[in-house]
Scaffold this motif. Structure first.
Motif, PDB file in Angstrom:
ATOM      1  N   MET A   1      41.968  34.631  55.911  1.00 17.01           N
ATOM      2  CA  MET A   1      41.690  35.533  54.802  1.00 17.01           C
ATOM      3  C   MET A   1      42.459  36.838  54.958  1.00 17.01           C
ATOM      4  SD  MET A   1      37.607  34.686  54.777  1.00 17.01           S
ATOM      5  CE  MET A   1      37.047  35.714  53.421  1.00 17.01           C
ATOM      6  N   ILE A   2      42.488  37.367  56.178  1.00 19.87           N
ATOM      7  CA  ILE A   2      43.235  38.591  56.455  1.00 19.87           C
ATOM      8  C   ILE A   2      44.716  38.388  56.170  1.00 19.87           C
ATOM      9  CG2 ILE A   2      44.042  40.091  58.316  1.00 19.87           C
ATOM     10  CD1 ILE A   2      41.311  40.924  57.693  1.00 19.87           C
ATOM     11  N   ASP A   3      45.270  37.277  56.647  1.00 19.50           N
ATOM     12  CA  ASP A   3      46.699  36.997  56.438  1.00 19.50           C
ATOM     13  C   ASP A   3      47.035  36.892  54.951  1.00 19.50           C
ATOM     14  OD1 ASP A   3      47.074  36.978  59.163  1.00 19.50           O
ATOM     15  OD2 ASP A   3      47.043  34.789  59.350  1.00 19.50           O
ATOM     16  N   ALA A   4      46.196  36.196  54.199  1.00 15.69           N
ATOM     17  CA  ALA A   4      46.442  36.038  52.762  1.00 15.69           C
ATOM     18  C   ALA A   4      46.351  37.380  52.049  1.00 15.69           C
ATOM     19  CB  ALA A   4      45.444  35.048  52.171  1.00 15.69           C
ATOM     20  N   TRP A   5      45.393  38.202  52.457  1.00 15.01           N
ATOM     21  CA  TRP A   5      45.236  39.536  51.853  1.00 15.01           C
ATOM     22  C   TRP A   5      46.470  40.395  52.098  1.00 15.01           C
ATOM     23  CZ3 TRP A   5      43.735  43.698  55.474  1.00 15.01           C
ATOM     24  CH2 TRP A   5      43.733  44.952  54.861  1.00 15.01           C
ATOM     25  N   ARG A   6      46.953  40.410  53.335  1.00 11.10           N
ATOM     26  CA  ARG A   6      48.097  41.255  53.668  1.00 11.10           C
ATOM     27  C   ARG A   6      49.354  40.821  52.919  1.00 11.10           C
ATOM     28  NH1 ARG A   6      46.501  41.787  60.085  1.00 11.10           N
ATOM     29  NH2 ARG A   6      45.275  43.712  59.860  1.00 11.10           N
ATOM     30  N   LYS A   7      49.499  39.544  52.693  1.00 14.16           N
ATOM     31  CA  LYS A   7      50.662  39.055  51.940  1.00 14.16           C
ATOM     32  C   LYS A   7      50.556  39.407  50.459  1.00 14.16           C
ATOM     33  CE  LYS A   7      51.549  35.074  54.961  1.00 14.16           C
ATOM     34  NZ  LYS A   7      51.496  33.586  55.060  1.00 14.16           N
ATOM     35  N   SER A   8      49.337  39.517  49.964  1.00 19.81           N
ATOM     36  CA  SER A   8      49.126  39.672  48.518  1.00 19.81           C
ATOM     37  C   SER A   8      49.379  41.082  48.004  1.00 19.81           C
ATOM     38  CB  SER A   8      47.695  39.273  48.160  1.00 19.81           C
ATOM     39  OG  SER A   8      46.768  40.261  48.582  1.00 19.81           O
ATOM     40  N   GLY A   9      49.113  42.092  48.847  1.00 21.68           N
ATOM     41  CA  GLY A   9      49.209  43.464  48.376  1.00 21.68           C
ATOM     42  C   GLY A   9      48.041  43.895  47.509  1.00 21.68           C
ATOM     43  N   LYS A  10      46.980  43.095  47.480  1.00 20.56           N
ATOM     44  CA  LYS A  10      45.813  43.381  46.650  1.00 20.56           C
ATOM     45  C   LYS A  10      44.711  44.047  47.472  1.00 20.56           C
ATOM     46  CE  LYS A  10      47.511  41.746  42.856  1.00 20.56           C
ATOM     47  NZ  LYS A  10      47.694  42.603  41.667  1.00 20.56           N
ATOM     48  N   LYS A  11      43.628  44.420  46.797  1.00 19.59           N
ATOM     49  CA  LYS A  11      42.478  45.033  47.464  1.00 19.59           C
ATOM     50  C   LYS A  11      41.514  43.948  47.936  1.00 19.59           C
ATOM     51  CE  LYS A  11      43.734  49.268  46.396  1.00 19.59           C
ATOM     52  NZ  LYS A  11      44.280  50.186  47.417  1.00 19.59           N
ATOM     53  N   PHE A  12      40.815  44.258  49.037  1.00 18.72           N
ATOM     54  CA  PHE A  12      39.902  43.285  49.642  1.00 18.72           C
ATOM     55  C   PHE A  12      38.751  44.042  50.278  1.00 18.72           C
ATOM     56  CE2 PHE A  12      39.683  39.781  53.162  1.00 18.72           C
ATOM     57  CZ  PHE A  12      38.607  39.196  52.525  1.00 18.72           C
ATOM     58  N   THR A  13      37.538  43.603  50.036  1.00 18.57           N
ATOM     59  CA  THR A  13      36.379  44.184  50.698  1.00 18.57           C
ATOM     60  C   THR A  13      35.306  43.121  50.881  1.00 18.57           C
ATOM     61  OG1 THR A  13      34.956  46.146  50.730  1.00 18.57           O
ATOM     62  CG2 THR A  13      35.080  44.938  48.649  1.00 18.57           C
ATOM     63  N   ILE A  14      34.327  43.447  51.725  1.00 18.60           N
ATOM     64  CA  ILE A  14      33.232  42.529  52.050  1.00 18.60           C
ATOM     65  C   ILE A  14      31.917  43.202  51.684  1.00 18.60           C
ATOM     66  CG2 ILE A  14      32.156  41.120  53.861  1.00 18.60           C
ATOM     67  CD1 ILE A  14      35.076  40.380  53.269  1.00 18.60           C
ATOM     68  N   GLY A  15      30.928  42.410  51.246  1.00 19.54           N
ATOM     69  CA  GLY A  15      29.694  42.946  50.692  1.00 19.54           C
ATOM     70  C   GLY A  15      28.668  43.428  51.693  1.00 19.54           C
ATOM     71  N   TYR A  16      28.975  44.507  52.392  1.00 15.77           N
ATOM     72  CA  TYR A  16      28.012  45.145  53.300  1.00 15.77           C
ATOM     73  C   TYR A  16      27.403  46.364  52.604  1.00 15.77           C
ATOM     74  CZ  TYR A  16      29.519  42.168  57.171  1.00 15.77           C
ATOM     75  OH  TYR A  16      29.775  41.090  57.994  1.00 15.77           O
ATOM     76  N   GLN A  17      26.501  46.102  51.673  1.00 11.17           N
ATOM     77  CA  GLN A  17      25.961  47.175  50.831  1.00 11.17           C
ATOM     78  C   GLN A  17      25.069  48.152  51.582  1.00 11.17           C
ATOM     79  OE1 GLN A  17      24.859  43.968  50.501  1.00 11.17           O
ATOM     80  NE2 GLN A  17      22.708  44.223  51.109  1.00 11.17           N
ATOM     81  N   ASN A  18      24.592  47.775  52.782  1.00 12.23           N
ATOM     82  CA  ASN A  18      23.707  48.687  53.517  1.00 12.23           C
ATOM     83  C   ASN A  18      24.400  49.988  53.904  1.00 12.23           C
ATOM     84  OD1 ASN A  18      20.936  47.431  54.038  1.00 12.23           O
ATOM     85  ND2 ASN A  18      22.319  45.740  54.514  1.00 12.23           N
ATOM     86  N   ARG A  19      25.713  49.998  53.938  1.00  9.81           N
ATOM     87  CA  ARG A  19      26.431  51.233  54.233  1.00  9.81           C
ATOM     88  C   ARG A  19      26.179  52.306  53.165  1.00  9.81           C
ATOM     89  NH1 ARG A  19      32.528  50.382  56.549  1.00  9.81           N
ATOM     90  NH2 ARG A  19      32.198  48.549  57.893  1.00  9.81           N
TER      91      ARG A  19
END
Length: 374
Positions: free
Chosen positions: A114-132
């Motif tokens: 997932m990290i590799d695909a994200w870095r190649k894409s140039g798009k935004k990526f986040t994970i749902g840790y709403q407790n922050r």
């Protein structure tokens, strides 16, 4: 974008989608609109469209068809844990921004893809840790950033339920979820703790994972969500890990859906620093979420309290406000080309540690994180 609004595709229209994502995205109608819904059960996608979608919104049972739509700017991946990786990778390859529900993945290998695909894409990526986004969590993080606790060298990540085994969906299904309370709620408390410490360099993990109560019919008595089926319960009922960090710091992680203890402490953390300590108390044993900072001052020991709000997230009585704040900052990150608060690299470390706890328990020995890179 269309009419100045981000076009969103929802992949997975089950519990977390209805309890957290879609209601909060609907409240942010000035920033976005939901134009596509996908679920392997078509009736769920149709229901989601009727409640949250635009009149022209499309319905799919295959996420690959949804991703072909060039007008969709971003997708929310809200499916069982083991499917996070293939859907997210395909979404990046299709040029979409991605919000993926926690945990990032069921394995480090999938998280790396997932990290590799994200870095190649140039798009935004986040994970749902709403407790922050809870107010007391934000307040403690500011205190940590300001150095008020000094060096945080020991911490506890708490995700303990006395009896609150989820009895719906695929939660007890190991093949689809990858695990039980450790990967489900332990992931939240671990994310909070690492974020407070700003420490993402684990060296080794020693873990114990227990399958003691899940198959006992008598253990289902008193479960908050009604009796579960011991015959189909496949995941652990509790798990514990000791995590050693590169700088010598240590973290204890505890997670359970069912454990014979009196106190239920969930999405909570305890921090021990050289200048002060802090606790966030949350879960079924607490009427309100609370932040307590402890330190010496004016010749005596002091406890400083801040009352919060909420209880067990996204069940009856919860406010849901952290999910709204999470969604709002995520949309603004895309619109304003900023980094989201929850960074993929941080979520990757959480997945590494969780996998190492499972592996350590299976092998009966300490596991070094570098072994997961092999």
């Amino acid at each position: 974008m269309k009419d100045g609004k981000l076009q969103i595709g929802i992949i997975g229209c089950g519990g977390i989608s209805n309890q957290k994502h879609m209601p909060n995205l609907k409240k942010l109608g000035d920033l976005c609109q939901m134009v596509a819904f996908c679920d392997i059960i078509e009736e769920r996608a149709l229901k989601a469209k009727a409640e949250y979608g635009t009149p022209e919104a499309k319905v799919y049972t295959d996420y690959r068809e949804l991703l072909k739509d060039p007008e969709i700017d971003l997708v929310h991946v809200l499916t069982p844990n083991v499917s996070h990786c293939p859907i997210t990778v395909a979404a990046f390859e299709a040029g979409k921004n991605v919000m993926c529900e926690k945990p990032m993945a069921a394995s480090s290998a999938d998280a790396r893809k997932m990290i590799d695909a994200w870095r190649k894409s140039g798009k935004k990526f986040t994970i749902g840790y709403q407790n922050r986004f809870r107010p007391e969590v934000q307040a403690l993080h500011k205190a940590c950033e300001n150095g008020e606790l000094g060096e945080i060298y020991y911490a506890k990540a708490h995700a303990i339920r006395r009896r609150a085994v989820p009895t719906w969906g695929v939660f007890p299904n190991k093949a689809l979820q990858g695990g039980g309370p450790l990967i489900d709620i332990g992931t939240h408390s671990l994310d909070m703790t690492l974020w407070m410490m700003n420490n993402y360099h684990p060296v080794s993990v020693t873990g114990s994972v227990f399958y003691k109560l899940g198959h006992l019919p008598q253990a289902t008595e008193g479960n908050a969500f009604g009796p579960w089926d011991p015959e189909t319960y496949e995941v652990e009922d509790s798990a514990f890990g000791m995590i050693k960090m590169a700088d010598g710091a240590a973290i204890n992680l505890e997670a359970s859906w069912a454990l014979n203890v009196r106190e239920s402490k969930e999405a909570s953390t305890t921090l021990c620093g050289t200048l002060a300590g802090a606790e966030i108390l949350s879960g079924m044993s607490y009427k309100t979420d609370e932040l307590i900072i402890n330190r010496g001052r004016n010749g005596v020991l002091m406890d400083e309290h801040m009352a919060g709000g909420g209880n067990v997230a996204y069940f009856e009585g919860a406010t849901g406000e952290p999910g709204y704040e999470e969604a709002k900052q995520w949309l603004h990150a895309i619109l304003e080309d900023k980094e989201p608060l929850v960074k993929p690299e941080q979520a990757y470390v959480v997945t590494q540690i969780l996998e190492a706890i499972y592996r350590s328990s299976e092998l009966g020995k300490e596991v070094f994180l570098e072994e997961l890179e092999g």
